[in-house]
Design a protein around this motif. Sequence first.
Motif, PDB file in Angstrom:
ATOM      1  N   ARG A  79     -21.066  21.929  16.454  1.00 55.12           N
ATOM      2  CA  ARG A  79     -22.172  21.498  15.888  1.00 55.12           C
ATOM      3  C   ARG A  79     -22.799  22.097  14.366  1.00 55.12           C
ATOM      4  O   ARG A  79     -22.958  21.445  13.528  1.00 55.12           O
ATOM      5  N   GLU A  83     -22.858  20.368  10.763  1.00 57.85           N
ATOM      6  CA  GLU A  83     -23.782  20.619   9.802  1.00 57.85           C
ATOM      7  C   GLU A  83     -23.788  21.162   8.583  1.00 57.85           C
ATOM      8  O   GLU A  83     -24.396  21.473   7.714  1.00 57.85           O
ATOM      9  N   LEU A  95     -21.100  11.362  14.128  1.00 56.95           N
ATOM     10  CA  LEU A  95     -21.574  11.935  15.313  1.00 56.95           C
ATOM     11  C   LEU A  95     -21.835  10.495  16.365  1.00 56.95           C
ATOM     12  O   LEU A  95     -22.820   9.935  15.795  1.00 56.95           O
ATOM     13  N   ASP A  98     -25.106  12.878  20.244  1.00 57.51           N
ATOM     14  CA  ASP A  98     -25.450  14.385  20.251  1.00 57.51           C
ATOM     15  C   ASP A  98     -25.595  14.775  21.854  1.00 57.51           C
ATOM     16  O   ASP A  98     -26.182  16.104  21.978  1.00 57.51           O
ATOM     17  N   LEU A 152     -21.134  17.119  22.598  1.00 57.29           N
ATOM     18  CA  LEU A 152     -21.189  16.058  21.546  1.00 57.29           C
ATOM     19  C   LEU A 152     -20.217  15.003  21.693  1.00 57.29           C
ATOM     20  O   LEU A 152     -19.237  15.313  22.413  1.00 57.29           O
TER      21      LEU A 152
END
Length: 391
Positions: A79, A83, A95, A98, A152
């Motif tokens: 994650r 980001e 993605l 999530d 994810l």
Amino acid sequence: MPESLSTDVLIVGGGVAGLWLNARLRRLGFATLLVDKGALGGGQSVKSQGIIHGGTKYALSGALTGASEAIADMPRRWREALEGKGELDLSGVRLLSDAHYLWSPGTLAGNLTSFFASKAVRSRVGQVKGDELPPALQHPRFKGKVYRLSELVLDVPSLIARLAELAGDSLLACEQIEPLLDDNELVGLRVDGREIRAQRIVFSAGGGTAELLASLGLQQPAMQRRPLHMVIVKAPTLKPLYAHCLGGGTKPRITVTSHPTADGEWLWYLGGDLAEADGVARDEATQIAAAKKELAELVPWIDLSSAQWATLRIDRAEPAQSALARPDNAFLAEQGRLLAGWPTKLALSPDFSDRVEAALARDGIRPANHPALPQLPRPPLTGPFWEGLLP
Ligand code: FAD
């Protein structure tokens, strides 16, 4: 004769494990070269379901196993990378979801009781209802329970493309690899006749690693293949679903991931128990019939009369284990300058990289000076896994 090259770490195999490692080492200042004889990501990686597991699936047996513990930190690491704030900058990677979901279709209370017996699971899992349900399950006829897992699902082709970008000029397409020896010691590889010397050589070639080891006269580390027979279904009526559907046992009955296709429809990729031993024994038509039966039972409100179906046979490559048990962590073995292993899951590629980095640090391997690389032929990038399978 092509000119000789030298580098700090020479990596063989550009699936997610090799590409992640390559990007990490470059970020740490190492010179690297990654060679691949096929398309980058075109082995198991692009055919995976792209789930960044946190281990909750393994808690279905009632106890948190080693697998659950080792893998628990992976969603956080991925994650942060997605980001752009993590150990790699994967911003821009698509993605798909999530969250991954755990879906209990009927009255499988016993199964879930043991699952929720684990405190660690309770803290990571929350039930969802109504319009929080995955779109494919939002239907008046849906009965059952759905839990949101803190995991994810990634679009693997976009991940491969980003990791290839982070590889800069370090990629080299190859056909033939032979050992390069000095006084009987492995000092590099001869790649299509070109000598490449390196401080360390890493084999991360998935199912190709056993053959590479054999070309060096090595039987260890031993590899096992776990065959799978996956099913692909594409229809205008499909909506996204990312879920393990529970059966009576400790393994999901089916695991569904959804992938957007170029014509705007969704395609479901079905794994789980359906794709394991009994599924492997079925021929394509029987496997498709088995998948149709599962979906007719589980999501009878979805009209699949105009769906297109296909199957995909693919082996998982892993370190050999007794009784084909699932390995717990990324695996790395070492012999002299050679390191070889398997991440065992795409999600565990950071763990594979950690192990290589730890071995380099322990042996005092540091970035050295090397002449700039000439322009090298790059391996192509892989496309979506269903390419060529559906009309
Ligand atoms: P690979 O992706 O197989 O890459 C190996 C590379 O090495 C290839 O590019 C190949 O061309 C190259 N190569 C091979 N031999 C040679 C050679 N002799 N010389 C040069 N290059 C060579 N994991 C998850 O975490 N989540 C999932 O949802 C998931 N789903 C899966 C679903 C399926 C159907 C399968 C099969 C696996 C799944 N996995 C999943 C596991 C995951 O796909 C693998 O653990 C991971 O992709 C392995 O990556 P890798 O880089 O080691 O190998």
